[in-house]
Design a protein around this motif. Structure first.
Motif, short mmCIF file in Angstrom:
data_model
loop_
_atom_site.label_atom_id
_atom_site.label_comp_id
_atom_site.label_asym_id
_atom_site.label_seq_id
_atom_site.Cartn_x
_atom_site.Cartn_y
_atom_site.Cartn_z
N SER A 292 0.81 -1.22 0.00
CA SER A 292 0.00 0.00 0.00
C SER A 292 0.84 1.27 0.00
O SER A 292 0.31 2.37 0.14
CB SER A 292 -0.91 0.01 1.24
N GLY B 37 -10.35 -4.94 -4.01
CA GLY B 37 -9.56 -5.87 -3.20
C GLY B 37 -9.62 -7.29 -3.71
O GLY B 37 -8.59 -7.97 -3.81
N THR B 38 -10.81 -7.77 -4.07
CA THR B 38 -10.98 -9.14 -4.53
C THR B 38 -10.92 -9.27 -6.05
O THR B 38 -10.67 -10.36 -6.56
CB THR B 38 -12.33 -9.70 -4.04
N ASN C 65 -13.46 3.43 5.36
CA ASN C 65 -12.95 2.06 5.52
C ASN C 65 -13.53 1.13 4.46
O ASN C 65 -12.80 0.35 3.83
CB ASN C 65 -13.31 1.51 6.91
N TYR D 78 -9.73 0.28 3.21
CA TYR D 78 -9.26 -1.08 3.47
C TYR D 78 -8.10 -1.48 2.57
O TYR D 78 -7.27 -2.33 2.94
CB TYR D 78 -10.41 -2.08 3.31
N LEU D 79 -8.03 -0.88 1.36
CA LEU D 79 -6.92 -1.19 0.45
C LEU D 79 -5.58 -0.80 1.06
O LEU D 79 -4.58 -1.51 0.90
CB LEU D 79 -7.13 -0.47 -0.89
N ARG E 45 -5.21 -0.13 4.51
CA ARG E 45 -5.11 -0.82 5.81
C ARG E 45 -4.60 -2.25 5.65
O ARG E 45 -3.76 -2.71 6.43
CB ARG E 45 -6.49 -0.83 6.46
N ASP E 46 -5.09 -2.96 4.63
CA ASP E 46 -4.75 -4.37 4.44
C ASP E 46 -3.54 -4.57 3.52
O ASP E 46 -3.28 -5.69 3.08
CB ASP E 46 -5.95 -5.13 3.90
N ASN E 47 -2.84 -3.47 3.22
CA ASN E 47 -1.61 -3.53 2.43
C ASN E 47 -1.83 -4.11 1.04
O ASN E 47 -0.99 -4.83 0.49
CB ASN E 47 -0.53 -4.34 3.16
N ILE E 48 -2.99 -3.79 0.43
CA ILE E 48 -3.33 -4.31 -0.89
C ILE E 48 -2.79 -3.41 -2.00
O ILE E 48 -2.16 -3.88 -2.94
CB ILE E 48 -4.86 -4.45 -1.02
N GLY F 131 -10.63 0.87 12.60
CA GLY F 131 -10.51 0.13 11.35
C GLY F 131 -9.81 0.88 10.24
O GLY F 131 -9.75 0.38 9.10
N PRO G 168 -6.40 2.86 8.38
CA PRO G 168 -5.00 2.46 8.16
C PRO G 168 -4.10 2.91 9.31
O PRO G 168 -4.39 3.87 10.02
CB PRO G 168 -4.62 3.19 6.86
#
Length: 436
Positions: free
Chosen positions: A43, A295-296, A338, A343-344, A346-349, A385, A387
């Protein structure tokens, strides 16, 4: 158009700032980006040595308008002065818009030359030193203007991101990145458009090819504010309005002629939950840009470590979100970020660059919005929730809107064109955007 007469109230030509590679003369705490191109790692946006960097940019409008429009302020100061004022404000990058009609004005029946330029302060933008019989000068084209701006930006260490803003020089009524062909009902009120998806792709290749190998130009923002409410944009269905497919097709075309620049892909705006068949999460609105599916079902490019996603975050002053019952600060706002895009990070995507954010900051609601957003960007809402950022990492990159003065919300960051004149209430926020 006729050149403006020299005005004694107009600032003299800018003096070139001697800027080092790692500091600003304005002492605002900002730092220039390192030399060379950028890539991505998880990210984070990183330099050629793999060190995390933060794009702290500001928008410069004008060439998002109908053909003949010039970058804002050039009727009053030189383009060098505007770029110097961006560096003086602590920013390391400028975001510059373009349109298909402005790029290919002659092909679309428009005059291909710019107008409303202060000739005395921008003499190198005059294509012919001799005025015509009416005393009018012939100015350079949009692409020639961009060449001049990029050249000077490189001299002072400023980076450039180009943004496709619209097709015809006005707001894209169909919400899409093209206005002619399958998937596009019309340009505006039944008027037939001029720009197909293929023309859009070819124009991006033209810009990418023009600046290939030029490390001043670090990114291409594929399209400004695609609106899913109007164009029924989808994510991943393979149809003509599939924005994921557009990012992959146009991104691949760009990389075939320019392998170094970042490819910046937008999330489509949805002020209400998108339809179930959209490919995006149908439970939530995403007025800043819906990246719930990224993300998916991510955008895939031939050169994978060049992908950055983008959204635009504004308060109700600009985005008119209150009538949809959407929060612009506090817990509900954090939750929406979020879900939509945060979330991209936060989740290191993948990295997300906020390609536009801004406010006149005149009301408590505007100031609450700014505090919530800048806090989210810098990791203050990790317990909700959002980053978080560890040692050696940079917070979320962003671009303030906009340089210069403006009478429309959000007011520009300056009260007058020139170096300085920054509005302190806006700079209190933009100072927190700078690379740490």
């Amino acid at each position: 158009m006729a050149a403006l007469a020299l005005d004694s109230h107009i600032a003299p030509p800018a003096i070139v700032l001697q800027v080092g590679e790692s500091e600003r003369p304005s002492a605002r705490g900002g730092r220039l980006l390192p030399p060379g191109f950028l890539s991505t790692s998880g990210s984070q946006i990183v330099d050629a040595a793999g060190r995390s960097v933060r794009i702290a940019s500001i928008g410069w409008n004008g060439t998002d308008s109908p053909p003949g429009a010039v970058l804002a302020g050039l009727w009053r100061v030189s383009y060098r002065t505007v770029l110097d004022s961006i560096v003086g404000g602590g920013f390391n990058t400028v975001r510059i818009p373009w349109t298909d009609a402005g790029l290919d004005a002659r092909l679309n029946g428009y005059n291909d030359r710019l107008g409303w330029i202060h000739t005395s302060l921008n003499w190198d933008l005059v294509a012919d030193p001799a005025p015509d019989a009416n005393g009018h000068y012939r100015y350079v084209t949009t692409m020639q203007l961009f060449d001049k701006v990029v050249s000077y930006a490189g001299q002072i260490g400023l980076k450039v991101i180009f943004d496709h803003h619209n097709n015809e020089g006005t707001e894209q009524k169909n919400g899409l990145w093209f206005d002619l062909g399958p998937g596009s009902a019309s340009r505006d009120g039944g008027v037939k458009g001029r720009v197909t998806a293929e023309t859009f792709r070819q124009n991006w290749q033209r810009i990418a090819r023009a600046f290939a190998g030029n490390a001043t130009v670090i990114g291409f923002d594929l399209h400004n504010e695609p609106n899913g409410e109007k164009g029924r944009i989808t994510w991943g269905d393979g149809g003509p309005t599939d924005i994921k497919a557009m990012c992959e097709s146009v991104g691949s075309a760009i990389q075939s002629v320019n392998k170094d620049a970042l490819i910046i892909c937008p999330g489509p705006f949805f002020y209400a939950p998108p339809p179930p068949a959209s490919g995006m999460d149908p439970k939530y609105a995403a007025p800043a840009g819906n990246l719930t599916a990224a993300g998916t079902n991510p955008v895939k490019l031939p050169i994978a470590n060049k992908l950055v996603y983008t959204v635009h975050e504004y308060p109700d002053e600009v985005s008119d979100i209150a009538r949809f019952g959407l929060a612009q600060s506090g817990t509900d706002y954090v939750d929406r970020m979020n879900r939509s895009w945060g979330y991209l990070v936060r989740d290191n995507i993948a990295p997300v660059w906020i390609g536009e954010m801004g406010s006149s900051l005149r009301t408590p609601a505007d100031r609450d919005w700014a505090a919530s957003l800048i806090g989210y960007m810098t990791g203050e809402y990790a317990r909700q929730g959002g980053p978080a950022f560890g040692p050696g990492q940079q917070p979320i990159s962003a671009s303030w809107w906009l340089i210069g003065p403006s009478n429309d919300p959000p007011y520009g960051i300056q009260t007058e064109w020139g170096i300085g004149n920054y509005r302190p209430e806006q700079q209190d926020i933009t100072d927190r955007m700078l690379m740490r």
